[in-house]
Design an enzyme around this catalytic site. Structure first.
Site, PDB file in Angstrom:
ATOM      1  N   GLY A  18       1.001  -1.178   0.110  1.00  0.00           N
ATOM      2  CA  GLY A  18       0.240  -0.156  -0.082  1.00  0.00           C
ATOM      3  C   GLY A  18       0.877   1.163  -0.101  1.00  0.00           C
ATOM      4  O   GLY A  18       0.177   2.337   0.703  1.00  0.00           O
ATOM      5  N   GLY A  19       1.883   1.311  -0.555  1.00  0.00           N
ATOM      6  CA  GLY A  19       2.747   2.378  -0.851  1.00  0.00           C
ATOM      7  C   GLY A  19       2.338   3.659  -1.930  1.00  0.00           C
ATOM      8  O   GLY A  19       3.042   4.626  -1.794  1.00  0.00           O
ATOM      9  N   GLY A  20       1.283   3.286  -2.598  1.00  0.00           N
ATOM     10  CA  GLY A  20       0.991   4.252  -3.489  1.00  0.00           C
ATOM     11  C   GLY A  20       0.316   5.647  -3.022  1.00  0.00           C
ATOM     12  O   GLY A  20       0.079   6.581  -3.843  1.00  0.00           O
ATOM     13  N   SER A  21      -0.124   5.526  -1.772  1.00  0.00           N
ATOM     14  CA  SER A  21      -0.643   6.850  -1.330  1.00  0.00           C
ATOM     15  C   SER A  21      -0.691   6.871   0.389  1.00  0.00           C
ATOM     16  O   SER A  21      -0.307   5.714   1.074  1.00  0.00           O
ATOM     17  CB  SER A  21      -2.105   6.959  -1.835  1.00  0.00           C
ATOM     18  N   ASP A  68      -2.977  -6.450  -6.423  1.00  0.00           N
ATOM     19  CA  ASP A  68      -4.300  -6.282  -5.519  1.00  0.00           C
ATOM     20  C   ASP A  68      -3.928  -7.514  -4.483  1.00  0.00           C
ATOM     21  O   ASP A  68      -3.871  -8.658  -4.783  1.00  0.00           O
ATOM     22  CB  ASP A  68      -5.360  -6.736  -6.384  1.00  0.00           C
ATOM     23  N   SER A 147      -4.674  -0.335  14.460  1.00  0.00           N
ATOM     24  CA  SER A 147      -5.186   1.174  14.578  1.00  0.00           C
ATOM     25  C   SER A 147      -5.782   1.208  15.878  1.00  0.00           C
ATOM     26  O   SER A 147      -6.188   0.517  16.398  1.00  0.00           O
ATOM     27  CB  SER A 147      -6.395   1.108  13.441  1.00  0.00           C
ATOM     28  N   TYR A 160     -13.524  -3.668  10.340  1.00  0.00           N
ATOM     29  CA  TYR A 160     -12.421  -3.074   9.964  1.00  0.00           C
ATOM     30  C   TYR A 160     -11.490  -3.269  11.464  1.00  0.00           C
ATOM     31  O   TYR A 160     -10.465  -3.776  11.749  1.00  0.00           O
ATOM     32  CB  TYR A 160     -12.395  -1.811   9.865  1.00  0.00           C
ATOM     33  N   SER A 161     -12.348  -2.855  12.664  1.00  0.00           N
ATOM     34  CA  SER A 161     -12.007  -2.982  13.960  1.00  0.00           C
ATOM     35  C   SER A 161     -11.392  -4.463  14.300  1.00  0.00           C
ATOM     36  O   SER A 161     -10.261  -4.668  14.862  1.00  0.00           O
ATOM     37  CB  SER A 161     -13.047  -2.340  14.929  1.00  0.00           C
ATOM     38  N   LYS A 164      -8.437  -5.261  12.673  1.00  0.00           N
ATOM     39  CA  LYS A 164      -7.055  -4.466  13.423  1.00  0.00           C
ATOM     40  C   LYS A 164      -7.011  -5.014  14.588  1.00  0.00           C
ATOM     41  O   LYS A 164      -5.575  -4.940  15.278  1.00  0.00           O
ATOM     42  CB  LYS A 164      -7.247  -2.969  13.304  1.00  0.00           C
TER      43      LYS A 164
HETATM   44  N1  LIG Z   1      -4.806   7.269   8.422  1.00  0.00           N
HETATM   45  C1  LIG Z   1      -5.202   6.973   9.704  1.00  0.00           C
HETATM   46  O1  LIG Z   1      -5.915   7.862  10.254  1.00  0.00           O
HETATM   47  C2  LIG Z   1      -5.183   5.468  10.127  1.00  0.00           C
HETATM   48  C3  LIG Z   1      -5.555   5.300  11.550  1.00  0.00           C
HETATM   49  C4  LIG Z   1      -5.269   4.145  12.033  1.00  0.00           C
HETATM   50  C5  LIG Z   1      -4.956   2.960  11.262  1.00  0.00           C
HETATM   51  N2  LIG Z   1      -4.328   3.260  10.052  1.00  0.00           N
HETATM   52  C6  LIG Z   1      -3.775   2.253   9.441  1.00  0.00           C
HETATM   53  O2  LIG Z   1      -2.323   2.797   8.862  1.00  0.00           O
HETATM   54  C7  LIG Z   1      -2.441   2.363   7.396  1.00  0.00           C
HETATM   55  C8  LIG Z   1      -2.283   3.218   6.408  1.00  0.00           C
HETATM   56  O3  LIG Z   1      -3.304   3.931   6.356  1.00  0.00           O
HETATM   57  P1  LIG Z   1      -3.366   5.189   5.109  1.00  0.00           P
HETATM   58  O4  LIG Z   1      -4.292   5.987   6.039  1.00  0.00           O
HETATM   59  O5  LIG Z   1      -2.396   5.494   4.665  1.00  0.00           O
HETATM   60  O6  LIG Z   1      -4.468   4.294   4.189  1.00  0.00           O
HETATM   61  P2  LIG Z   1      -4.711   4.865   2.570  1.00  0.00           P
HETATM   62  O7  LIG Z   1      -6.199   4.475   2.524  1.00  0.00           O
HETATM   63  O8  LIG Z   1      -4.664   6.336   2.414  1.00  0.00           O
HETATM   64  O9  LIG Z   1      -3.704   4.085   1.816  1.00  0.00           O
HETATM   65  C9  LIG Z   1      -3.828   2.692   1.867  1.00  0.00           C
HETATM   66  C10 LIG Z   1      -2.885   2.219   0.710  1.00  0.00           C
HETATM   67  O10 LIG Z   1      -3.400   0.915   0.556  1.00  0.00           O
HETATM   68  C11 LIG Z   1      -3.808   0.633  -0.968  1.00  0.00           C
HETATM   69  N3  LIG Z   1      -4.468  -0.607  -1.059  1.00  0.00           N
HETATM   70  C12 LIG Z   1      -5.792  -0.663  -0.529  1.00  0.00           C
HETATM   71  N4  LIG Z   1      -6.367  -1.841  -1.020  1.00  0.00           N
HETATM   72  C13 LIG Z   1      -5.269  -2.611  -1.466  1.00  0.00           C
HETATM   73  C14 LIG Z   1      -5.428  -3.927  -2.240  1.00  0.00           C
HETATM   74  N5  LIG Z   1      -6.415  -4.688  -2.186  1.00  0.00           N
HETATM   75  N6  LIG Z   1      -4.348  -4.364  -2.853  1.00  0.00           N
HETATM   76  C15 LIG Z   1      -3.163  -3.163  -2.729  1.00  0.00           C
HETATM   77  N7  LIG Z   1      -3.146  -2.160  -2.383  1.00  0.00           N
HETATM   78  C16 LIG Z   1      -4.355  -1.554  -1.504  1.00  0.00           C
HETATM   79  C17 LIG Z   1      -4.484   1.760  -1.274  1.00  0.00           C
HETATM   80  O11 LIG Z   1      -4.409   2.147  -2.672  1.00  0.00           O
HETATM   81  C18 LIG Z   1      -3.654   3.125  -0.819  1.00  0.00           C
HETATM   82  O12 LIG Z   1      -2.492   3.348  -1.363  1.00  0.00           O
HETATM   83  C19 LIG Z   1      -3.554   1.257   7.133  1.00  0.00           C
HETATM   84  O13 LIG Z   1      -3.182  -0.057   7.868  1.00  0.00           O
HETATM   85  C20 LIG Z   1      -4.622   1.914   8.037  1.00  0.00           C
HETATM   86  O14 LIG Z   1      -5.416   0.884   8.531  1.00  0.00           O
HETATM   87  C21 LIG Z   1      -4.273   4.676   9.484  1.00  0.00           C
END
Ligand SMILES: NC(=O)c1ccc[n+]([C@@H]2O[C@H](COP(=O)([O-])OP(=O)(O)OC[C@H]3O[C@@H](n4cnc5c(N)ncnc54)[C@H](O)[C@@H]3O)[C@@H](O)[C@H]2O)c1
Length: 253
Positions: A18-21, A68, A147, A160-161, A164
């Protein structure tokens, strides 16, 4: 934000899902800036191309493989390709997830299965695959993503919870199982991190102000704060830390 320098991360092969964003993109850049050999997977090709460009400008150009993660054969192929092109993976960052919210009454069995696949299952199988190369290399570090959502209770995020919370149990078990092979397993539980997706979908300015009011530290959490924790847990500086859940929530929970 500039991060601490970790000499042990130089040339380390780091696989990030998930390094794309979002936080994943920030971690790709942060590891690349340490001189690590980074590979990352995502479904977002356009976002990934921008990350490759940005990370390549500050460090080693990362390897992006479109994948994916709900397709476990594709995940295994991506990790094998990483091993062939960059060398054995010795740091795994299990970051990808999807926090789509649904009312209890609306959740179907298919929704449940998909949420578990995108938030939990790939973390387990990525760890299984990475453990092979880490064992052969004499050790490694696995960083799973949990999370604070499961600790605080967030409506419409029950599946989701559940996933996690399970990440923490899985982390504890794997840490016991792999410690003898010098493989450390930890997880990070972020609070409300203001990524592009969070701002677009869940947090307008008023929501953000309410969230900050719940934190001990009264400022928004950015992705770099989480990347700092991931760098530390991947580096040898955290060498005696395993089976730990590092909460990065500014004291919100
Ligand atoms: N941002 C927050 O507030 C928050 C809070 C608690 C936990 N987290 C956790 O931190 C981590 C990163 O969160 P984030 O906010 O950057 O998420 P995000 O949704 O901004 O980014 C997630 C990335 O995963 C990729 N992705 C999703 N489904 C995919 C799939 N099936 N195959 C390949 N790639 C896939 C998306 O395209 C995206 O680039 C996650 O595990 C999230 O649960 C984030």
């Amino acid at each position: 934000m500039s991060h601490a320098r970790y000499p042990s991360l130089h040339d380390r092969v780091v696989f990030i899902s998930g390094g794309g964003s979002g936080i994943g993109a920030t971690m790709v850049e942060a590891f690349a800036a340490q001189g690590a050999s980074v590979a990352f997977v995502d479904i977002d090709k356009e976002g990934a191309a921008k990350v490759v460009e940005r990370a390549g400008a500050i460090g080693q150009k990362p390897l992006f493989i479109e994948c994916d993660l709900t397709n476990l054969a594709a995940l295994e192929a991506a990790m094998e390709e990483t091993g062939q092109r960059l060398g054995p993976i010795t740091a795994l960052i299990n970051n990808a997830a999807n926090d789509t919210r649904r009312d209890l009454a609306e959740v179907t069995e298919a929704d449940w299965d998909w949420a578990m696949a995108v938030n939990l299952k790939h973390q387990f199988f990525a760890a299984q695959i990475a453990a092979r190369s880490m064992r052969a290399a004499g050790g490694g570090s696995i960083v799973n993503f949990s999370s604070v959502a499961w600790m605080t209770g967030v409506p419409k995020l029950s599946v989701y919870s559940a996933a996690k919370a399970a990440v923490v149990g899985m982390t504890n078990s794997l840490a016991r199982e792999l410690g003898g092979d010098n493989i450390r397993v930890n997880c990070i539980a972020p609070g409300a991190v203001m990524t592009e997706r969070q701002r677009r979908l869940w947090f307008n300015d008023a929501d953000l102000a309410k969230m900050i009011a719940r934190q001990c530290l009264p400022r928004a959490i950015d992705a770099d704060a989480v990347a700092s924790a991931a760098l530390f847990l991947a580096a040898d500086d955290s060498g005696m830390i395993t089976k730990h859940c590092l909460v990065v929530d500014a004291g919100m929970r």
